[in-house]
Design a protein around this motif. Structure first.
Motif, PDB file in Angstrom:
ATOM      1  N   LEU A   1      -0.823  -3.295  -8.966  1.00  0.00           N
ATOM      2  CA  LEU A   1      -0.362  -4.570  -8.404  1.00  0.00           C
ATOM      3  C   LEU A   1       0.469  -4.301  -7.156  1.00  0.00           C
ATOM      4  O   LEU A   1       1.698  -4.419  -7.177  1.00  0.00           O
ATOM      5  CB  LEU A   1       0.469  -5.345  -9.431  1.00  0.00           C
ATOM      6  N   PRO A   2      -0.158  -3.960  -6.059  1.00  0.00           N
ATOM      7  CA  PRO A   2       0.621  -3.568  -4.868  1.00  0.00           C
ATOM      8  C   PRO A   2       1.434  -4.695  -4.257  1.00  0.00           C
ATOM      9  O   PRO A   2       2.456  -4.451  -3.621  1.00  0.00           O
ATOM     10  CB  PRO A   2      -0.455  -3.061  -3.900  1.00  0.00           C
ATOM     11  N   THR A   3       1.032  -5.945  -4.411  1.00  0.00           N
ATOM     12  CA  THR A   3       1.753  -7.046  -3.776  1.00  0.00           C
ATOM     13  C   THR A   3       2.931  -7.544  -4.604  1.00  0.00           C
ATOM     14  O   THR A   3       3.646  -8.454  -4.165  1.00  0.00           O
ATOM     15  CB  THR A   3       0.804  -8.222  -3.504  1.00  0.00           C
TER      16      THR A   3
ATOM     17  N   HIS B   1      -2.088   2.047  -7.128  1.00  0.00           N
ATOM     18  CA  HIS B   1      -1.175   0.995  -7.566  1.00  0.00           C
ATOM     19  C   HIS B   1      -1.995  -0.188  -8.067  1.00  0.00           C
ATOM     20  O   HIS B   1      -2.867  -0.704  -7.358  1.00  0.00           O
ATOM     21  CB  HIS B   1      -0.263   0.563  -6.423  1.00  0.00           C
TER      22      HIS B   1
ATOM     23  N   ILE C   1      -3.972 -10.665  -3.733  1.00  0.00           N
ATOM     24  CA  ILE C   1      -4.322 -10.027  -2.461  1.00  0.00           C
ATOM     25  C   ILE C   1      -5.358 -10.863  -1.723  1.00  0.00           C
ATOM     26  O   ILE C   1      -5.285 -11.057  -0.501  1.00  0.00           O
ATOM     27  CB  ILE C   1      -4.838  -8.600  -2.706  1.00  0.00           C
TER      28      ILE C   1
ATOM     29  N   GLY D   1      -3.664  -9.369  -9.722  1.00  0.00           N
ATOM     30  CA  GLY D   1      -3.449  -8.533  -8.551  1.00  0.00           C
ATOM     31  C   GLY D   1      -4.503  -8.735  -7.481  1.00  0.00           C
ATOM     32  O   GLY D   1      -4.188  -8.924  -6.298  1.00  0.00           O
ATOM     33  N   VAL D   2      -5.774  -8.730  -7.877  1.00  0.00           N
ATOM     34  CA  VAL D   2      -6.864  -8.921  -6.921  1.00  0.00           C
ATOM     35  C   VAL D   2      -6.838 -10.340  -6.347  1.00  0.00           C
ATOM     36  O   VAL D   2      -7.000 -10.547  -5.136  1.00  0.00           O
ATOM     37  CB  VAL D   2      -8.219  -8.632  -7.588  1.00  0.00           C
TER      38      VAL D   2
ATOM     39  N   TYR E   1      -5.066   3.384  -3.515  1.00  0.00           N
ATOM     40  CA  TYR E   1      -3.642   3.353  -3.203  1.00  0.00           C
ATOM     41  C   TYR E   1      -2.781   3.701  -4.414  1.00  0.00           C
ATOM     42  O   TYR E   1      -1.549   3.700  -4.311  1.00  0.00           O
ATOM     43  CB  TYR E   1      -3.241   1.969  -2.684  1.00  0.00           C
TER      44      TYR E   1
ATOM     45  N   SER F   1       0.837  -1.196   0.000  1.00  0.00           N
ATOM     46  CA  SER F   1       0.000   0.000   0.000  1.00  0.00           C
ATOM     47  C   SER F   1       0.875   1.250   0.000  1.00  0.00           C
ATOM     48  O   SER F   1       1.876   1.327   0.713  1.00  0.00           O
ATOM     49  CB  SER F   1      -0.918   0.005   1.230  1.00  0.00           C
TER      50      SER F   1
ATOM     51  N   GLN G   1      -9.669  -0.514  -3.351  1.00  0.00           N
ATOM     52  CA  GLN G   1      -8.541  -0.056  -2.547  1.00  0.00           C
ATOM     53  C   GLN G   1      -7.272   0.105  -3.380  1.00  0.00           C
ATOM     54  O   GLN G   1      -6.484   1.021  -3.153  1.00  0.00           O
ATOM     55  CB  GLN G   1      -8.285  -1.033  -1.401  1.00  0.00           C
ATOM     56  N   THR G   2      -7.053  -0.779  -4.347  1.00  0.00           N
ATOM     57  CA  THR G   2      -5.870  -0.627  -5.197  1.00  0.00           C
ATOM     58  C   THR G   2      -5.915   0.674  -5.970  1.00  0.00           C
ATOM     59  O   THR G   2      -4.872   1.301  -6.208  1.00  0.00           O
ATOM     60  CB  THR G   2      -5.750  -1.806  -6.170  1.00  0.00           C
TER      61      THR G   2
END
Length: 419
Positions: A251-253, A249, A228, A224-225, A247, A32, A243-244
């Motif tokens: 692909l936050p992970t 982004h 997460i 990405g989803v 944030y 995040s 939320q992505t």
């Protein structure tokens, strides 16, 4: 507390090597992007006094093309997870989708509606997961072929049918023959010789960023989803996708739990400008929400379901950003089955009149409409819509008695041979 990757503004006098420990809500996850305010302690720990997220990024003014401003409205169709070759896949539902979008199925109303589809986006996982047969593939000889080659040939035929009538974008996904790490590069056109003969067909990367009639679409094939969802306690895929975006982004992970190319100068997955449509393919079900930012941003956040499991695609009105699930059903209820499920229908003449009388004879199936005349049945498509203001009827798919059904029959066709 949790350790996160941090986006710090230039005014924060802290060392990037310092460990940021901050109490977070359940909506946060690794990767995040946030800004933190605090002081660095002598032991090297950064003590946070306050923090904030980026929230929805700024959105440039949306300028629609001239032919998009006035009615009739234009549409984009999104579909994902065709999974051709999957055991138990409904091939008839897939053919119904192809025929409907290409104008070969339905009546004059459907032909007029889908003639205004200006783009089809296939958001990944066009073939089934062939890794289940990885052991067998090592034993192939010169006279045998891997099963995936036949599946790709079928995808080529499907894309050729779509591209012959409407511009089609094909994205790679987790199960497609492409690189594993994100971003996934476009699939090679040589694998789709029939579809590649059309100028309206193009292979695009994942994630994908494009403009359709002046409307910006940004999305991915759903890795990405799903990633997460796998490593957190979240139970709402739509909330994760929302939320992505907040944030900033996609692909936050990545690269922690999601494979990613090692970018070291810049992060290409940061969302610097807000799109009009933010989507993720290959999700469990269709869902959507409209987000409105404090600076006038408006975003359609959209989950595109896996077609192989739901037999559903999604249409998006490019002028109003209203979306609708287009569901295909190939299950025909026999008369005795309908009577068994609705025992009281015979007592109520109005109830029995709303049911379709179906008979089977000589391998053909016919349905009798409410008007009493026999009509040939080739497909029954039901749709669930978010709004009826854009010319597509509201249809309830939950109730078999009171639900409306759109009867789609090919012209000059006497019936459907079920073999």
């Amino acid at each position: 507390s949790a350790c996160l990757s941090v986006y710090l503004s230039a005014c924060l006098p802290v060392c990037l090597s310092a460990c940021l420990s901050v109490c977070l809500t359940d909506s946060s996850f690794a990767g995040s992007i946030l800004a933190a305010r605090g002081v660095e302690l002598p032991n090297g720990v950064f003590e946070v006094d306050d923090y904030t997220y980026c929230d929805i990024p700024p959105q440039p003014k949306v300028e629609l093309d001239k032919d998009m401003i006035n009615p009739p409205d234009k549409y984009a169709v999104l579909v994902s997870g065709l999974s051709i070759g999957e055991d138990g896949a409904d091939q008839l539902a897939l053919q119904m989708f192809l025929d409907l979008v290409s104008g070969q199925l339905g009546g004059s109303q459907e032909h007029d509606l889908y003639s205004r589809v200006v783009r089809v986006i296939v958001a990944g996982d066009s073939i089934c997961d062939c890794r289940k047969g990885a052991i067998e593939s090592k034993l192939l000889t010169r006279k045998t072929d891997a099963g995936s080659t036949a599946f790709i040939t079928e995808v080529d035929q499907c894309m050729a049918q779509l591209a012959s009538s409407v511009p089609t974008d094909l994205m790679p996904g987790r199960c497609d023959p492409c690189n594993y790490t994100m971003p996934q590069q476009p699939l090679h056109r040589c694998m789709y010789p029939k579809a590649s003969s059309f100028a309206t067909f193009q292979c695009v990367p994942n994630p994908y960023d494009c403009r359709i009639g002046g409307v910006r679409f940004l999305g991915s094939s759903g890795q990405g989803v799903s990633n997460i969802f796998r490593y957190t306690t979240h139970d709402d895929q739509l909330a994760v996708l929302e939320q992505t975006l907040r944030y900033c982004h996609i692909l936050p992970t990545a690269p922690d739990t999601l494979g990613c190319y090692p970018f070291y100068k810049s992060d290409p997955f940061i969302i610097k400008e807000c799109p009009s449509v933010f989507f993720a393919g290959n999700q469990d079900k269709f869902d959507f929400t409209h987000l409105f930012g404090k600076d006038g941003q408006r975003v359609l956040v959209l989950l595109v379901p896996r077609f192989v499991e739901t037999c559903s695609a999604v249409t998006v009105n490019l002028r109003t950003l209203e979306c609708q699930e287009l569901h295909f059903s190939t299950r025909l209820r026999l008369a005795d089955e309908a009577a068994a499920t609705t025992p009281d229908a015979a007592d109520d003449p109005h109830e029995s009149g709303s049911q379709s009388d179906e008979t089977m004879s000589d391998g053909e199936t016919h349905a009798r409409g409410t008007g009493g005349e026999a009509e040939s049945v080739t497909a029954i498509a039901t749709t669930a819509t978010s709004s009826s203001s854009h010319g597509i009827p509201d249809i309830d798919v939950d109730s078999p008695v009171s639900s409306q059904q759109v009867l789609l029959s090919s012209p000059n066709q006497e019936g459907m041979d079920l073999g």
